[in-house]
Design a protein around this motif. Structure first.
Motif, mmCIF file in Angstrom:
data_model
loop_
_atom_site.group_PDB
_atom_site.id
_atom_site.type_symbol
_atom_site.label_atom_id
_atom_site.label_comp_id
_atom_site.label_asym_id
_atom_site.label_seq_id
_atom_site.Cartn_x
_atom_site.Cartn_y
_atom_site.Cartn_z
ATOM 1 N N GLN A 156 1.172 -1.392 0.230
ATOM 2 C CA GLN A 156 0.113 -0.083 -0.385
ATOM 3 C C GLN A 156 1.107 1.152 0.120
ATOM 4 O OE1 GLN A 156 -2.887 0.400 3.057
ATOM 5 N NE2 GLN A 156 -2.804 -2.303 3.053
ATOM 6 N N LEU A 157 1.465 1.222 0.620
ATOM 7 C CA LEU A 157 2.335 2.915 1.075
ATOM 8 C C LEU A 157 3.377 2.788 -0.003
ATOM 9 C CD1 LEU A 157 4.028 4.799 2.506
ATOM 10 C CD2 LEU A 157 5.351 3.602 3.759
ATOM 11 N N THR A 158 4.328 1.606 -0.667
ATOM 12 C CA THR A 158 5.316 1.609 -2.038
ATOM 13 C C THR A 158 4.001 1.871 -3.430
ATOM 14 O OG1 THR A 158 6.205 -0.112 -1.649
ATOM 15 C CG2 THR A 158 5.993 0.358 -3.665
ATOM 16 N N THR A 159 2.690 1.972 -3.292
ATOM 17 C CA THR A 159 1.856 2.215 -4.498
ATOM 18 C C THR A 159 1.658 3.994 -4.498
ATOM 19 O OG1 THR A 159 0.600 0.388 -4.614
ATOM 20 C CG2 THR A 159 -0.103 1.971 -5.633
ATOM 21 N N ALA A 160 1.529 4.257 -3.009
ATOM 22 C CA ALA A 160 1.472 5.412 -2.613
ATOM 23 C C ALA A 160 2.476 5.894 -2.656
ATOM 24 C CB ALA A 160 0.032 5.495 -1.578
ATOM 25 N N LEU A 161 3.088 5.662 -2.686
ATOM 26 C CA LEU A 161 4.802 6.529 -2.832
ATOM 27 C C LEU A 161 4.921 6.767 -4.341
ATOM 28 C CD1 LEU A 161 6.505 5.813 0.159
ATOM 29 C CD2 LEU A 161 6.020 7.735 0.155
ATOM 30 N N THR A 162 4.940 5.960 -5.141
ATOM 31 C CA THR A 162 4.738 6.050 -6.717
ATOM 32 C C THR A 162 3.815 6.854 -7.003
ATOM 33 O OG1 THR A 162 5.487 3.408 -6.330
ATOM 34 C CG2 THR A 162 5.153 3.979 -8.711
ATOM 35 N N GLN A 163 2.647 6.999 -6.990
ATOM 36 C CA GLN A 163 2.003 8.062 -7.503
ATOM 37 C C GLN A 163 2.544 9.307 -6.765
ATOM 38 O OE1 GLN A 163 -1.380 5.907 -6.275
ATOM 39 N NE2 GLN A 163 -1.309 4.314 -7.736
ATOM 40 N N ALA A 164 2.807 9.493 -6.093
ATOM 41 C CA ALA A 164 3.408 10.699 -5.527
ATOM 42 C C ALA A 164 3.945 11.568 -6.021
ATOM 43 C CB ALA A 164 3.666 10.818 -3.712
ATOM 44 N N ALA A 165 3.785 12.294 -6.918
ATOM 45 C CA ALA A 165 4.322 13.836 -7.398
ATOM 46 C C ALA A 165 5.083 14.535 -6.584
ATOM 47 C CB ALA A 165 3.833 14.511 -8.780
ATOM 48 N N THR A 166 4.670 14.868 -5.500
ATOM 49 C CA THR A 166 5.050 16.914 -4.820
ATOM 50 C C THR A 166 5.723 16.536 -3.727
ATOM 51 O OG1 THR A 166 2.931 17.607 -4.426
ATOM 52 C CG2 THR A 166 3.750 18.045 -6.164
ATOM 53 N N VAL A 167 6.108 17.091 -3.062
ATOM 54 C CA VAL A 167 6.333 16.897 -1.844
ATOM 55 C C VAL A 167 5.310 16.689 -1.101
ATOM 56 C CG1 VAL A 167 7.936 18.096 0.452
ATOM 57 C CG2 VAL A 167 8.619 17.495 -1.633
ATOM 58 N N GLU A 168 4.647 17.418 -0.959
ATOM 59 C CA GLU A 168 3.037 17.065 -0.061
ATOM 60 C C GLU A 168 2.310 16.186 -0.606
ATOM 61 O OE1 GLU A 168 1.960 19.279 1.186
ATOM 62 O OE2 GLU A 168 3.589 20.731 1.722
ATOM 63 N N GLU A 169 2.714 15.601 -2.045
ATOM 64 C CA GLU A 169 1.761 14.665 -1.831
ATOM 65 C C GLU A 169 3.088 13.268 -1.200
ATOM 66 O OE1 GLU A 169 1.829 14.268 -5.905
ATOM 67 O OE2 GLU A 169 -0.059 15.355 -6.332
ATOM 68 N N VAL A 170 3.876 13.058 -1.323
ATOM 69 C CA VAL A 170 4.635 12.386 -0.692
ATOM 70 C C VAL A 170 4.293 12.122 0.991
ATOM 71 C CG1 VAL A 170 6.702 11.861 0.327
ATOM 72 C CG2 VAL A 170 6.784 12.153 -1.833
ATOM 73 N N LEU A 293 9.317 0.018 8.399
ATOM 74 C CA LEU A 293 9.610 1.070 8.266
ATOM 75 C C LEU A 293 11.228 1.417 8.182
ATOM 76 C CD1 LEU A 293 7.949 3.072 10.888
ATOM 77 C CD2 LEU A 293 7.440 3.711 8.791
ATOM 78 N N LEU A 294 12.350 1.153 8.674
ATOM 79 C CA LEU A 294 13.880 0.539 8.189
ATOM 80 C C LEU A 294 13.773 0.059 6.617
ATOM 81 C CD1 LEU A 294 15.421 -0.440 11.292
ATOM 82 C CD2 LEU A 294 15.458 1.919 10.642
ATOM 83 N N ALA A 295 12.494 -1.010 6.510
ATOM 84 C CA ALA A 295 12.330 -1.889 5.015
ATOM 85 C C ALA A 295 12.159 -0.706 3.849
ATOM 86 C CB ALA A 295 12.168 -2.369 4.938
ATOM 87 N N LEU A 296 11.463 0.303 4.628
ATOM 88 C CA LEU A 296 10.285 1.451 3.651
ATOM 89 C C LEU A 296 11.310 2.407 3.511
ATOM 90 C CD1 LEU A 296 7.058 0.492 4.355
ATOM 91 C CD2 LEU A 296 8.251 0.516 2.342
ATOM 92 N N SER A 297 12.147 2.520 4.200
ATOM 93 C CA SER A 297 13.065 4.046 3.985
ATOM 94 C C SER A 297 13.600 4.414 2.921
ATOM 95 C CB SER A 297 13.580 3.915 5.441
ATOM 96 O OG SER A 297 14.938 3.590 5.085
#
Length: 548
Positions: A156-170, A293-297
């Motif tokens: 879920q987090l990887t998908t959300a971050l992949t779609q985030a374009a701006t710092v605000e979206e991250v 979280l460490l794996a996702l950092s």
């Protein structure tokens, strides 16, 4: 939902049937359409079964639906609804409904917001389904907290971050969607190192004093985010340990709070360039979530690095475009001018839209607006040259028709493959008229002193460049005291989701009821008419108002 009519019969009325026609039909998925202006909620038979509503309840007691949502879920339901309506986005949420049998059933609803050509909320189209299988699957994962449940979290987090374009979206991706399950994130701070200082890029949820202190901090300071940047080591603390380890934070945070903190260094290409701080409900992060979280950092770091590049590229593109537009517009006692420019929504695109205004002899003023083909540095460069050339021709005393004709030949002689559209209006207060020439561009929209608005059907010529020998005809239109003229590029009225005529009609209607002060009017037209979801073009807007 109180006071809302719900059309729930098996034989839906014509309006309801039409409204539900665009809702996809899947087994176990019910269609729902909410029309707020009419105060109606249309549900098909499957939706009624999912929502636990009988036909009689739909027709006579629509408040039963709202009454069945569990009280603890209502704040989340309303918050998600408000977010979708305010941002004009799609939505997806889980909530529990109390059914007649007495059990509370998990329900999933998702859909999108639909607006009309004038930007007014028209309807919300969505689907509902029984979400109990989803919840049961998640509960089965709970027995193995390091297994499938955390695999879902990573996905879920990887998908959300992949779609985030701006710092605000991250930042939004880290906060929303329950990405940390039971340790739900309530606050996020994202920062990077900038010449020894900690540059706060985005924050959500942290107290204002803490945010102000972070903005003034340096990498060498003994603070969690500073240390993560300096050492490259993550830190996990509960609230008491945070205040004990960093006593300077005691004046910035409440003395007692059931909150856990995670501070993760952001490292890419072997260099730590920033850090992210997370605060979670319910105390310290469990060991399994720390591992996740460490794996996702690394993924978070790569997403943020990409977002920083996006934001900086967009800022550079907007700066280049703005530098080629006039720093100020000429104002006279008889004529007030205002202009707006909004860049395209893609960071790498520099548009070719421009506007200009030039003082002429005998109290006249020339208004120019145009659009060079393309969205790149070449388009911007051609735009700058064409704007300069047209200003020179007007300053030399050429008529509007001759100036635009010369500009077309100038563009052809540049040797570029780009063409340009342009509209030129010479306003003459002494004659109560405007001379208009246009080359493939939108004509003028005028609001007269009596409030009447009209797009003037000014005959136009071919775009500038491909046909250098072609001249555009000149037309005179009335422009009396108290009148306002609007010139714009097609980005304001054109959309990928609607015909340009729809946008022109929306702009005319908006001008009819818009506020009178010119600067306020310019802002109003730009925000009320432009479609941020369907528009992929930059926008230039130029307004002129004659004093009464």
């Amino acid at each position: 939902m109180s006071g809302m009519k719900v059309d729930g019969g098996d034989g839906l009325g014509d309006g309801a049937g039409t409204a539900l026609a665009g809702v996809p039909a899947f087994v176990g998925v019910g269609g729902v359409v909410w029309e707020p202006a009419a105060g109606r909620l249309h549900c098909d038979a499957t939706a009624r079964a999912v929502l636990g509503l009988t036909r009689e309840e739909c027709e006579e007691h629509p408040e039963a639906l709202a009454a069945r949502v569990l009280a603890q879920d209502m704040p989340r339901v309303f918050a998600e609804a408000r977010r979708a309506l305010d941002r004009e986005t799609s939505f997806s949420l889980y909530f529990r409904l109390r059914h007649a049998e007495g059990d509370a059933r998990w329900t999933h609803a998702q859909g999108r917001v639909v607006r009309d050509a004038e930007g007014h909320l028209q309807r919300v189209v969505g689907v509902v389904r029984d979400a109990r299988p989803d919840v049961e699957a998640r509960e089965s994962h709970t027995a193995d907290p390091t297994g499938a449940r955390h695999a879902d979290l990573v996905q879920q987090l990887t998908t959300a971050l992949t779609q985030a374009a701006t710092v605000e979206e991250v930042t939004e991706a880290l906060v929303r969607a329950g990405l940390l399950g039971p340790a739900a994130v309530r606050s996020v701070a994202v920062c990077c190192e900038d010449h020894g200082h900690v540059l706060l890029l985005s924050s959500r949820g942290f107290p204002a004093p803490a945010v102000r202190a972070l903005r003034m901090s340096r990498v060498e300071d003994p603070l969690p985010l500073s240390e993560a940047i300096r050492t490259g080591r993550p830190v996990f603390l509960d609230h008491a340990a945070l205040l004990d380890g960093y006593p300077q934070l005691r004046r910035l945070l409440p003395p007692h709070d059931r909150v856990g903190y995670a501070v993760l260094p952001l490292t890419a290409q072997g260099r730590t360039f920033g850090a992210v701080g997370l605060a979670s409900e319910g105390g310290a992060f469990p060991p399994q979530l720390r591992t996740v979280l460490l794996a996702l950092s690394g993924t978070i770091a790569q997403s943020l690095q990409r977002a920083l590049l996006y934001d900086r590229t967009r800022e550079m593109a907007a700066g280049l475009q703005t530098s080629m537009l006039p720093a100020r517009l000429p104002q006279t006692s008889a004529l007030t001018l205002a202009a707006r420019y909004r860049p395209a929504p893609f960071a790498h695109e520099v548009g070719g839209d421009w506007y200009d205004a030039v003082h002429l002899s005998r109290g006249r003023t020339a208004l120019v607006i145009g659009d060079v083909q393309g969205h790149d540095v070449h388009a911007a460069a051609v735009m700058g040259q064409l704007r300069t050339a047209l200003r020179a021709y007007l300053a030399e005393g050429h008529s509007a028709r001759a100036a635009l004709s010369r500009a077309g030949r100038f563009l052809a002689e540049l040797g570029t493959d780009r063409f340009a559209t342009c509209a030129l209006a010479v306003l003459d207060p002494a004659a109560d008229e405007a001379e208009v020439v246009r080359a493939g561009h939108l004509g003028p929209l005028v609001r007269h002193a009596d409030g009447h608005c009209a797009w003037y059907p000014v005959p136009g010529g071919m775009p500038l460049g491909p046909f250098p020998e072609e001249d555009s005809p000149s037309t005179r239109i009335p422009f009396e005291a108290g009148a306002t003229m609007v010139l714009c590029t097609d980005g304001l009225v054109e959309s990928r989701t609607a015909d340009i005529q729809v946008g022109k009609t929306a702009l005319l209607r908006c001008l009819q009821s818009a506020p009178a002060p010119l600067e306020t009017l310019a802002d109003h037209l730009l925000t009320a008419v432009a479609d941020p979801a369907g528009n992929a073009d930059d926008i230039a807007l130029l307004l002129a108002h004659r004093a009464e």
